[in-house]
Design an enzyme around this catalytic site. Structure first.
Site, short mmCIF file in Angstrom:
data_model
loop_
_atom_site.label_atom_id
_atom_site.label_comp_id
_atom_site.label_asym_id
_atom_site.label_seq_id
_atom_site.Cartn_x
_atom_site.Cartn_y
_atom_site.Cartn_z
N GLY A 71 -17.76 25.57 26.02
CA GLY A 71 -18.66 26.62 25.41
C GLY A 71 -16.51 26.81 24.65
O GLY A 71 -15.56 26.24 25.32
N ASN B 130 -11.90 32.55 27.24
CA ASN B 130 -12.83 31.89 26.90
C ASN B 130 -13.95 32.76 25.74
O ASN B 130 -14.45 34.53 25.70
CB ASN B 130 -12.99 31.02 28.24
N GLU C 124 -13.66 35.29 30.97
CA GLU C 124 -13.25 35.81 32.56
C GLU C 124 -12.63 34.62 32.64
O GLU C 124 -11.31 34.35 33.76
CB GLU C 124 -14.05 35.04 33.77
N THR D 113 -22.81 33.39 35.58
CA THR D 113 -23.85 32.21 35.88
C THR D 113 -24.96 32.60 35.93
O THR D 113 -26.18 32.57 36.45
CB THR D 113 -23.57 32.88 37.59
N ALA D 114 -25.18 33.01 34.02
CA ALA D 114 -27.30 33.31 34.20
C ALA D 114 -28.04 32.50 34.53
O ALA D 114 -29.00 32.44 34.98
CB ALA D 114 -26.97 33.48 32.95
N THR D 115 -27.70 31.18 34.13
CA THR D 115 -28.74 30.10 34.23
C THR D 115 -28.73 29.63 35.79
O THR D 115 -30.06 28.84 36.79
CB THR D 115 -27.67 28.52 33.25
N CYS E 233 -16.81 33.18 27.66
CA CYS E 233 -17.11 34.08 28.31
C CYS E 233 -16.46 35.42 29.25
O CYS E 233 -16.42 36.25 29.85
CB CYS E 233 -18.52 34.17 29.45
#
Length: 548
Positions: free
Chosen positions: A27, A211, A215, A399-401, A213
């Site tokens: 990503g 980045n 973080e 941490t979605a997945t 996301c």
């Protein structure tokens, strides 16, 4: 994370890097601030530049063309600083109206906002937009150095030394930024100065963007592409007798830090500049997940002072043991190459770096809690003596997945809904928050009428009067939790983290005033970044509150 230079060879080189990194499932976060603005002069041809936007269209289409590891659509976020002359067009990239050749419907965007801009907004002053080809050093400056140089450039617009610029009302640009984040979810609002002033690696470069996301906050340059390997502690496995199980947490973190450090050496690097920077600085990002589930276990509502205190205490422990583990690893394997000169080497830990931010920004624009409960003095001495294995140690990813696989609430997020439909190859299944079911069963309230009531209310328990008020408070969902608690809890975590956290903001009943208050509050409470703004339309708010 990459920085894009201001020449055609470099621009297309950066786009090629994007393609290669995306091919291997990376990503991406691109810093586009160095690229000159629309209408500025190109000396080689004596023509006028087309600015950043046409290149971003190519980036967008590259993300679609080269998917992540052949599995899912490529994912990229482009960052631009708020003083760049193309910023007004940049904030509109995700609009569904206007010239489609100047829109990027598949790419994420983020504003990289200096403190001076928000000070100007607060003081109702003007803001000057420049092209980086006239003001090349602004890109690498932050804090007081940025303010001083920026004002010098503004003075040059008065003397005629700089002729290509645009003056706007800071408040009007801020309003446009907020209305676009409401309308399109982009650009995300991220804060440049705090990312740099609290960075342990400020001796070795500059953080130019986060980045995909929001973080990761690592230095980038034309020679270095920043990479971060992430892992997350499942908080639900570290609660014992109504509090954090400190002994188990330390053990988990020791394993996690060692594992993440190993990953740096084992990884495949699609681009040489990424491998170089990763081997030199060895950054890792340990975060947390299952935060809301941990609150259920502690019988604590998300929207409460107790939850804010738990966010503080839990992250303090993670920070303490992560720093300690990385320092112990340095004793065993040696400190990272660029350690000398870092904040770590000076005995300045993340909690101490708040002072650096305060000195630069001033007390009136910072309201961060600085309390602590653990023995930080001895840890400072340990780090100074042993060094530290990793330039950066903590970051909270979405941490979605992995949270889905593990069966816990995502990251630091409040539960989105107590009732939802999951689809897979076997069909569609209606799922209910298991913690809610257990709680209702213990109260002998889990029956057919309750199931029906939950279906009617889309899983919200707020209007179901059979359920005791304290239980209803505990099972408030994302849009039912006051956003102020999300921001305050994030601020308490931020003081312990050397990078940042993916913080989605959930807002019901949106207004310009409310967004202004939320984002200014995020800035004043010392957050480094924010992620998606999730909003609920007025009709949905009514639907939630109208059920008897």
């Amino acid at each position: 994370l990459t920085t894009v230079p201001d020449d055609l060879h470099g621009i297309y080189g950066a786009i090629q890097d994007n393609a290669m990194l995306s091919k291997w499932a990376g990503g991406l976060g691109n810093d586009w601030t160095p690229v000159r603005g629309l209408g500025s002069q190109i000396k080689g041809t004596n023509g006028k530049s087309q600015g950043v936007v046409p290149f971003l269209k190519v980036v967008n289409d590259t993300a679609v063309a080269v998917n992540q590891g052949g599995k899912r659509k490529g994912a990229v976020c482009s960052y631009l600083e708020t003083w760049h002359v193309d910023i007004e067009e940049f904030v509109e990239l995700r609009k569904n109206t206007g010239d489609d050749r100047r829109r990027t419907h598949d790419m994420n965007t983020a504003n990289w906002v200096p403190d001076l801009f928000l000070k100007r907004v607060s003081e109702d002053k003007k803001w000057t937009l420049f092209t980086p080809s006239d003001t090349p050093d602004l890109h690498d400056l932050y804090g007081m150095d940025f303010e001083k140089r920026y004002e010098e450039y503004e003075a040059q617009t008065q003397t005629g030394e700089i002729q290509f610029f645009k003056e706007v009302e800071a408040k009007e640009l801020w309003k446009k930024m907020l209305s676009m984040v409401f309308e399109t979810g982009h650009p995300w609002i991220t804060f440049k100065d705090v990312c740099n002033l609290r960075s342990p690696q400020q001796h070795a470069g500059v953080v130019h963007s986060s980045n995909l996301c929001t973080e990761i906050t690592l230095n980038t340059s034309q020679d270095e592409i920043a990479v971060c390997n992430l892992g997350s502690v499942n908080l639900t496995h570290h609660i014992k007798d109504g509090k954090m199980d400190e002994e188990k947490l330390e053990k988990t973190i020791n394993t996690a830090i060692r594992m993440l450090d190993n990953v740096i050496d084992i990884n495949f690097y699609a681009v040489k500049a990424a491998e170089t920077s990763n081997m030199k600085h060895r950054p890792i990002g340990l975060g947390i997940m299952g935060f809301h589930d941990a609150l259920y276990m502690l019988q604590t509502p998300y929207a409460s002072q107790e939850a804010v205190d738990f966010a503080d205490r839990s992250m303090e422990m993670v920070s303490y043991y992560a720093i300690k583990a990385s320092s112990d690893l340095a004793k065993e394997r040696g400190a990272y190459q660029s350690y000398e000169g870092s904040l770590w080497s000076q005995g300045i830990l993340p909690i101490d770096s708040i002072k650096l931010l305060k000195e630069s920004r001033g007390d009136e624009y910072l309201d961060m809690d600085e309390s602590s409960t653990m023995d930080w003095d001895s840890l400072r001495e340990t780090v100074k003596k042993q060094g530290i294995r990793n330039s950066n140690v903590m970051a909270i990813a979405p941490t979605a997945t992995i949270a889905n696989i593990t069966g816990v609430s995502q990251s630091i997020e409040p539960t989105y809904q107590n009732l939802y439909v999951k689809s897979n190859l076997s069909g569609e299944f209606t799922l209910v928050n298991p913690d809610l079911v257990r709680k209702l069963e213990s109260l002998n309230l889990w029956d057919e009428p309750m199931v029906q009531a939950l279906k009617i209310s889309n899983g919200s328990v707020q209007a179901i009067e059979r359920i005791p008020k304290n239980v209803r408070n505990m099972f408030k969902t994302a849009f039912e939790v006051d956003t102020a608690f999300l921001v305050e809890a994030a601020s308490r975590r931020a003081k312990w983290i050397d990078q940042s956290q993916s913080l989605n903001l959930y807002v019901a009943g949106v207004s310009g005033k409310k967004l202004d208050r939320i984002y200014k509050s995020a800035w004043k409470l010392g957050l480094k970044t924010t992620y998606y703004l999730r909003t609920l339309g007025a009709s949905q708010v009514t639907k939630f509150t109208a059920i008897a």
